[in-house]
Design a protein around this motif. Structure first.
Motif, PDB file in Angstrom:
ATOM      1  N   LYS A  72       0.843  -1.184   0.000  1.00 21.99           N
ATOM      2  CA  LYS A  72       0.000   0.000   0.000  1.00 21.99           C
ATOM      3  C   LYS A  72       0.885   1.243   0.000  1.00 21.99           C
ATOM      4  O   LYS A  72       2.065   1.180   0.360  1.00 21.99           O
ATOM      5  N   VAL A  73       0.302   2.366  -0.397  1.00 21.61           N
ATOM      6  CA  VAL A  73       1.045   3.629  -0.490  1.00 21.61           C
ATOM      7  C   VAL A  73       1.644   3.977   0.871  1.00 21.61           C
ATOM      8  O   VAL A  73       0.974   3.879   1.898  1.00 21.61           O
ATOM      9  N   GLY A  74       2.922   4.375   0.867  1.00 19.99           N
ATOM     10  CA  GLY A  74       3.605   4.752   2.100  1.00 19.99           C
ATOM     11  C   GLY A  74       4.422   3.642   2.723  1.00 19.99           C
ATOM     12  O   GLY A  74       5.197   3.889   3.639  1.00 19.99           O
ATOM     13  N   ASP A  75       4.256   2.388   2.242  1.00 22.39           N
ATOM     14  CA  ASP A  75       5.030   1.277   2.792  1.00 22.39           C
ATOM     15  C   ASP A  75       6.507   1.426   2.451  1.00 22.39           C
ATOM     16  O   ASP A  75       6.878   1.918   1.373  1.00 22.39           O
ATOM     17  N   ASP A  76       7.375   1.010   3.385  1.00 24.74           N
ATOM     18  CA  ASP A  76       8.797   0.909   3.116  1.00 24.74           C
ATOM     19  C   ASP A  76       9.086  -0.468   2.536  1.00 24.74           C
ATOM     20  O   ASP A  76       8.586  -1.482   3.040  1.00 24.74           O
ATOM     21  N   VAL A  77       9.900  -0.502   1.459  1.00 25.23           N
ATOM     22  CA  VAL A  77      10.198  -1.775   0.791  1.00 25.23           C
ATOM     23  C   VAL A  77      11.689  -1.881   0.538  1.00 25.23           C
ATOM     24  O   VAL A  77      12.420  -0.884   0.492  1.00 25.23           O
ATOM     25  N   LEU A  78      12.158  -3.122   0.352  1.00 24.90           N
ATOM     26  CA  LEU A  78      13.521  -3.397  -0.080  1.00 24.90           C
ATOM     27  C   LEU A  78      13.460  -3.742  -1.558  1.00 24.90           C
ATOM     28  O   LEU A  78      12.825  -4.723  -1.960  1.00 24.90           O
ATOM     29  N   VAL A  79      14.071  -2.899  -2.406  1.00 21.87           N
ATOM     30  CA  VAL A  79      14.141  -3.178  -3.849  1.00 21.87           C
ATOM     31  C   VAL A  79      15.291  -4.146  -4.056  1.00 21.87           C
ATOM     32  O   VAL A  79      16.468  -3.780  -3.946  1.00 21.87           O
ATOM     33  N   GLU A  80      14.945  -5.406  -4.307  1.00 22.10           N
ATOM     34  CA  GLU A  80      15.942  -6.468  -4.312  1.00 22.10           C
ATOM     35  C   GLU A  80      16.941  -6.316  -5.450  1.00 22.10           C
ATOM     36  O   GLU A  80      18.095  -6.727  -5.348  1.00 22.10           O
ATOM     37  N   THR A  81      16.509  -5.721  -6.576  1.00 26.62           N
ATOM     38  CA  THR A  81      17.412  -5.565  -7.721  1.00 26.62           C
ATOM     39  C   THR A  81      18.618  -4.715  -7.359  1.00 26.62           C
ATOM     40  O   THR A  81      19.754  -5.000  -7.758  1.00 26.62           O
ATOM     41  N   ARG A  88      16.634   0.540   0.077  1.00 26.45           N
ATOM     42  CA  ARG A  88      15.345   0.792   0.745  1.00 26.45           C
ATOM     43  C   ARG A  88      14.626   1.916   0.018  1.00 26.45           C
ATOM     44  O   ARG A  88      15.227   2.929  -0.337  1.00 26.45           O
ATOM     45  N   GLY A  89      13.316   1.745  -0.188  1.00 26.19           N
ATOM     46  CA  GLY A  89      12.535   2.768  -0.865  1.00 26.19           C
ATOM     47  C   GLY A  89      11.153   2.885  -0.246  1.00 26.19           C
ATOM     48  O   GLY A  89      10.773   2.132   0.641  1.00 26.19           O
ATOM     49  N   THR A  90      10.358   3.857  -0.759  1.00 30.11           N
ATOM     50  CA  THR A  90       9.010   4.105  -0.260  1.00 30.11           C
ATOM     51  C   THR A  90       8.028   4.081  -1.419  1.00 30.11           C
ATOM     52  O   THR A  90       8.277   4.699  -2.454  1.00 30.11           O
ATOM     53  N   LEU A  91       6.911   3.358  -1.268  1.00 25.26           N
ATOM     54  CA  LEU A  91       5.895   3.260  -2.316  1.00 25.26           C
ATOM     55  C   LEU A  91       5.147   4.580  -2.433  1.00 25.26           C
ATOM     56  O   LEU A  91       4.613   5.086  -1.444  1.00 25.26           O
ATOM     57  N   ILE A  92       5.117   5.123  -3.661  1.00 23.69           N
ATOM     58  CA  ILE A  92       4.443   6.414  -3.892  1.00 23.69           C
ATOM     59  C   ILE A  92       3.049   6.197  -4.468  1.00 23.69           C
ATOM     60  O   ILE A  92       2.062   6.713  -3.951  1.00 23.69           O
ATOM     61  N   SER A  93       2.933   5.400  -5.545  1.00 25.12           N
ATOM     62  CA  SER A  93       1.636   5.146  -6.155  1.00 25.12           C
ATOM     63  C   SER A  93       1.725   3.887  -6.990  1.00 25.12           C
ATOM     64  O   SER A  93       2.804   3.473  -7.422  1.00 25.12           O
ATOM     65  N   LYS A  94       0.551   3.251  -7.222  1.00 28.65           N
ATOM     66  CA  LYS A  94       0.496   2.041  -8.040  1.00 28.65           C
ATOM     67  C   LYS A  94       0.294   2.441  -9.489  1.00 28.65           C
ATOM     68  O   LYS A  94      -0.645   3.172  -9.821  1.00 28.65           O
ATOM     69  N   THR A  95       1.156   1.949 -10.368  1.00 33.53           N
ATOM     70  CA  THR A  95       1.102   2.351 -11.781  1.00 33.53           C
ATOM     71  C   THR A  95       0.594   1.246 -12.684  1.00 33.53           C
ATOM     72  O   THR A  95       0.323   1.483 -13.856  1.00 33.53           O
ATOM     73  N   GLU A 127       2.816  -3.244 -10.514  1.00 27.62           N
ATOM     74  CA  GLU A 127       3.913  -2.306 -10.677  1.00 27.62           C
ATOM     75  C   GLU A 127       3.647  -1.057  -9.846  1.00 27.62           C
ATOM     76  O   GLU A 127       2.522  -0.568  -9.771  1.00 27.62           O
ATOM     77  N   TRP A 128       4.693  -0.550  -9.202  1.00 31.42           N
ATOM     78  CA  TRP A 128       4.590   0.621  -8.318  1.00 31.42           C
ATOM     79  C   TRP A 128       5.661   1.650  -8.679  1.00 31.42           C
ATOM     80  O   TRP A 128       6.746   1.283  -9.149  1.00 31.42           O
ATOM     81  N   GLN A 129       5.326   2.921  -8.425  1.00 31.17           N
ATOM     82  CA  GLN A 129       6.348   3.964  -8.472  1.00 31.17           C
ATOM     83  C   GLN A 129       6.978   4.052  -7.093  1.00 31.17           C
ATOM     84  O   GLN A 129       6.299   4.231  -6.094  1.00 31.17           O
ATOM     85  N   VAL A 130       8.322   3.911  -7.035  1.00 31.20           N
ATOM     86  CA  VAL A 130       9.054   3.826  -5.775  1.00 31.20           C
ATOM     87  C   VAL A 130      10.043   4.970  -5.683  1.00 31.20           C
ATOM     88  O   VAL A 130      10.738   5.289  -6.652  1.00 31.20           O
ATOM     89  N   GLN A 131      10.098   5.624  -4.496  1.00 32.16           N
ATOM     90  CA  GLN A 131      11.060   6.686  -4.230  1.00 32.16           C
ATOM     91  C   GLN A 131      12.333   6.036  -3.685  1.00 32.16           C
ATOM     92  O   GLN A 131      12.351   5.471  -2.604  1.00 32.16           O
ATOM     93  N   ASP A 177       7.265  -8.185  -7.692  1.00 27.19           N
ATOM     94  CA  ASP A 177       8.085  -9.394  -7.544  1.00 27.19           C
ATOM     95  C   ASP A 177       9.506  -9.059  -7.108  1.00 27.19           C
ATOM     96  O   ASP A 177      10.217  -9.927  -6.580  1.00 27.19           O
ATOM     97  N   ASN A 178       9.940  -7.828  -7.330  1.00 26.49           N
ATOM     98  CA  ASN A 178      11.305  -7.409  -6.972  1.00 26.49           C
ATOM     99  C   ASN A 178      11.336  -6.599  -5.673  1.00 26.49           C
ATOM    100  O   ASN A 178      12.309  -5.925  -5.392  1.00 26.49           O
ATOM    101  N   MET A 179      10.212  -6.627  -4.911  1.00 31.10           N
ATOM    102  CA  MET A 179      10.152  -5.827  -3.682  1.00 31.10           C
ATOM    103  C   MET A 179       9.763  -6.715  -2.501  1.00 31.10           C
ATOM    104  O   MET A 179       9.023  -7.677  -2.655  1.00 31.10           O
ATOM    105  N   THR A 180      10.273  -6.332  -1.329  1.00 37.10           N
ATOM    106  CA  THR A 180       9.933  -7.014  -0.080  1.00 37.10           C
ATOM    107  C   THR A 180       9.557  -5.948   0.952  1.00 37.10           C
ATOM    108  O   THR A 180      10.261  -4.945   1.095  1.00 37.10           O
ATOM    109  N   LEU A 181       8.428  -6.158   1.645  1.00 37.63           N
ATOM    110  CA  LEU A 181       7.994  -5.201   2.669  1.00 37.63           C
ATOM    111  C   LEU A 181       8.983  -5.140   3.819  1.00 37.63           C
ATOM    112  O   LEU A 181       9.501  -6.164   4.262  1.00 37.63           O
TER     113      LEU A 181
END
Length: 789
Positions: free
Chosen positions: A644-653, A657-664, A668-672, A683-687
């Motif tokens: 969900k928007v605002g979650d912190d994720v680990l971009v495995e690629t 560490r990044g933050t979910l901005i919006s679902k595209t 697929e998500w736009q990540v800061q 598939d490339n992200m972990t909460l």
């Protein structure tokens, strides 16, 4: 539920015990309306609420509800256009503040993922009114007094009152200290008719001029307002009148402001009363060492170690009461004073309490049924002279019960068939039980008649029971023995009391042989029960020893693997130290290049994702055993949780560490990522768990050539208090400037707007901030501010 059973089983006394734990007037109304229900779903909801309250009581000491008055009459007065007084407004304000505090309390429970099945729904039904609450809090204190801050006019009037009072007192003090003090009865300043006066001896009443307002009971003292303070008192009085008028105006304004929110305030008051009532149920349950019973749709009742709630814990005897699964009728036989009636009442009262959503005094895993009605014919036997009236009274009640019975009823008969000829009474008791059995109702009956022991043995769906009697001590133990009929202990008791053996033997020869055989059979059953109980206790001891041994072996097994992992980890740590040293050097080089890029602002510079890629490759050399362990947890969380928007994720690629901005897209998500926004597949992200505090570490170059920074380009202030948030903004802006960032984002959320306004006021006054604006709609809108330097 019929009113007679409520009275017979003393359900109202249980309600009185519950009332001791209520703190609000509206909570008391919920108790007054409390009655056992027969709707399965409603009962289940109420028991679930009680279970939720037990969890909160265990984890947080209960729901923090203060003493609150009933504000429904206040809202009714506002509805007809009346003005509330200060105390009434203070009571309304206390309700509104409690709403805000409870919403914050439940939000904290949500954040730490405390599972509540019903109470979150009640919390969501409350409507916070922060602006109105704030106005009342500023204008009215807890005691209902209008404060100086209620309006500038009131503050000015009260200052004038103080000055006028000071002037009057100074004039009167000069009289007290001067030569005229000899005319006074006492050197004090007092008040009469809301005006300052002095006590003057009656014979000198004309000495000071002015006005005489009162005299003492003896007539020797008069209370005079001297001429020199009359005008000052007049001015003081004018100010006091102005104060009263301003207070009335303020109260009217506040009352009018409450009018549009009457329904919301009433709803809040109702929910607070409901939460108070639910919390009281948990406190009551704790006081009786109770539990929340399970509900059986098949009406199977299994009360384990059940206790009567109205008998003190020092005296009450716990019993297992089971009915509904293997048998629908229990016939308890045996002598008086053994506890048969209390057992009946315990079953009935606990069933009523459970169907009212209350905890019951029993052990865990106890189960109750849901009965449409509970009927009882319970009453003490009267003297021989009253036998006819006793029998008639019981039979009238039983006739009425039989008229209303159905398959969903529970019936309690005490001394069924008593008060008449034993043979006729026993026959009637058997016929009545047969009629109840044909109806399909559940029944527990007590009786003296030995004929019903045979009835309980021969009838399907019926079982005998008795109350245990200790022949050695000649006293009952009050323990219920299901499966064993009661027997007469007259011969054993008489023998222990010294009656001749010859007499006892003659008596045994006189009684019917079948009765003697029955008593011997019962005695044999009791002996077998005691033997089985002894064997069970011995087996239980062996099981406990086995469980203890299994626990020790399990701990030893886990300790072995822990030690093995520690040795492996030592080797990994040593390898990591070498990799970390190289990584620090590489980090320094990357920071230098980034600083040059920021200073040049050239489009041909190295891109941010290339830095991330290089850093992730360096981090990949490190075999972090803690990271590997956490990955297993993260994989499980990834399967269970939804992005969900605002979650912190680990971009495995990239290992960043990044933050979910919006679902595209679908997945697929736009990540800061730092100052970079990228589209990443799920598939490339972990909460990840959210960071408790923003990272703001600074490393200053020794050569004075600027600063390197690992400051994040986004500051999240959501959930912070105002003072804490503003302190973090101040520190963050300085760090961002030293890091050379051209632009950063401050996420403050919407909320009440206090933090948002505070952030923008700070930015507006900062000399190094060139511009700031709300973020685009897809990046948070007015819940975030983008700052440019």
């Amino acid at each position: 539920m019929n009113k007679k059973i409520i009275q017979t089983l003393e359900f109202d006394k249980v309600k009185q015990m519950l009332t001791q734990h209520i703190v609000t007037k509206l909570g008391e109304e919920h108790i007054l309306q409390l009655t056992p229900l027969n709707d399965f779903e409603k009962i289940e909801e109420h028991l679930t609420e009680t279970s939720d309250a037990f969890n909160i009581l265990r984890l947080r000491g209960g729901i923090p509800i203060p003493v609150l008055e009933n504000i429904k009459p206040h809202m009714k007065r506002i509805e007809i256009g009346a003005t509330l007084n200060g105390l009434e407004l203070a009571q309304v304000g206390r309700v509104l503040r409690t709403v805000t505090e409870l919403q914050r309390f439940f939000e904290d429970l949500r954040e730490i993922e405390i599972e509540l099945e019903r109470l979150y729904e009640w919390n969501d039904k409350m409507i916070a009114l922060p602006e109105i609450s704030k106005e009342i809090r500023i204008a009215i204190d807890e005691d209902g007094r209008v404060t100086d801050e209620a309006s500038p006019e009131l503050k000015g009037i009260r200052q004038s009152i103080k000055r006028s009072e000071q002037g009057v007192k100074e004039q009167l003090d000069s009289i007290l200290r001067g030569g005229s003090s000899k005319y006074l009865s006492d050197n004090i300043v007092t008040m009469r008719n809301d005006r300052y006066v002095i006590p003057v001896k009656s014979e000198y009443r004309g000495q000071f001029g002015g006005v005489v307002h009162d005299q003492s009971a003896s007539g020797q003292t008069v209370f005079v307002e001297p001429r020199q303070v009359v005008e000052l008192n007049n001015k003081l009085r004018q100010h006091q009148i102005a104060e009263r008028q301003e207070i009335e105006r303020i109260l009217a304004v506040l009352s009018n402001e409450l009018d549009p929110y009457r329904q919301e305030i009433l709803q809040n008051a109702f929910v607070l009363g409901k939460l108070d009532f639910i919390n009281a149920k948990a406190l009551f349950g704790k006081s009786i060492k109770g539990i929340v019973p399970e509900l059986s749709q098949e009406k199977e009742v299994s009360l384990k170690q059940a206790r009567h709630p109205l008998i003190s814990s020092e005296k009450v005897v716990a019993n297992d009461i089971i009915i509904g699964k293997d048998y629908q009728a229990i016939v308890i036989t045996g002598p008086n004073t053994g506890g048969k009636t209390i057992t009946l009442k315990t079953l009935g009262l606990l069933q009523l309490m459970g169907q009212a959503g209350l905890p019951i005094p029993a052990h865990e895993d106890s189960t109750i049924g849901v009965f449409s009605e509970v009927y009882a014919d319970i009453g003490d036997e009267q003297s021989i002279e009253q036998n006819l009236s006793t029998f008639s009274s019981h039979m009238t009640n039983i006739v009425d019960i039989l008229k209303h019975l159905d398959e969903n009823s529970l019936v309690l008969f005490d001394e069924l068939g008593a008060g008449t000829d034993p043979q006729e009474g026993a026959a009637l008791a058997i016929s009545i039980l047969d009629q109840v059995g044909q109806t399909g109702s559940y029944v527990m009956a007590t009786t003296h008649y030995p004929e019903l022991k045979v009835y309980g043995y021969n009838r399907s769906g019926t079982i005998n029971a008795s109350m245990e009697f200790d022949v050695d001590t000649l006293s009952p133990t009050y323990r219920l023995l299901i499966g064993i009929p009661g027997r007469s202990n007259a011969f054993e008791i008489s023998k222990r009391l010294g009656l001749s053996s010859l007499i006892i033997d003659q008596a045994k020869q006189i009684i019917d042989g079948e009765s003697q055989d029955l008593n011997e059979m019962i005695s044999d059953l009791e002996n077998q029960r005691k033997m089985t109980e002894t064997e069970y206790l011995e087996m239980r001891r062996h099981v406990d020893e086995s469980e203890h041994l299994h626990h020790d072996l399990k701990e030893a097994y886990e300790s072995f693997f822990e030690e093995r992992e520690k040795e492996l980890n030592k080797a990994k740590v040593k390898a990591n130290e070498i990799v970390e040293e190289a990584e620090k050097k590489a980090e320094g080089l990357i920071q230098d290049i980034r600083q040059m890029q920021l200073r040049s602002h050239s489009s041909s510079n190295v891109k941010e994702h290339e830095f991330i890629d290089v850093k992730s490759q360096l981090s990949g050399l490190k075999h972090d055993e803690e990271h590997l362990t956490k990955n297993k947890v993260l994989k499980k969380a990834k399967e269970k949780k939804i992005f969900k928007v605002g979650d912190d994720v680990l971009v495995e690629t990239f290992g960043q560490r990044g933050t979910l901005i919006s679902k595209t897209g679908n997945k697929e998500w736009q990540v800061q990522l730092g100052i970079l926004k990228m589209k990443i597949s799920e598939d490339n992200m972990t909460l990840l768990a959210p960071e408790k505090e923003p990272v703001m570490r600074m490393t200053i170059k020794s050569d004075g050539g600027g600063s390197r920074s690992s400051v994040k380009t986004q500051l999240d202030l959501r959930g912070k208090r105002y003072e804490e948030a503003m302190a973090e903004v101040d520190q963050y802006i300085d760090a961002a400037l030293m890091a050379g960032y051209p632009q950063v984002t401050i996420v403050h959320g919407r909320g009440t707007g206090a933090i948002k306004n505070g952030v923008q006021e700070y930015l507006r006054s900062h000399s190094r901030v060139k511009a700031f604006e709300y973020a685009p709609a897809n990046q948070g809108g007015d819940g975030a501010t983008i700052v440019s330097f």
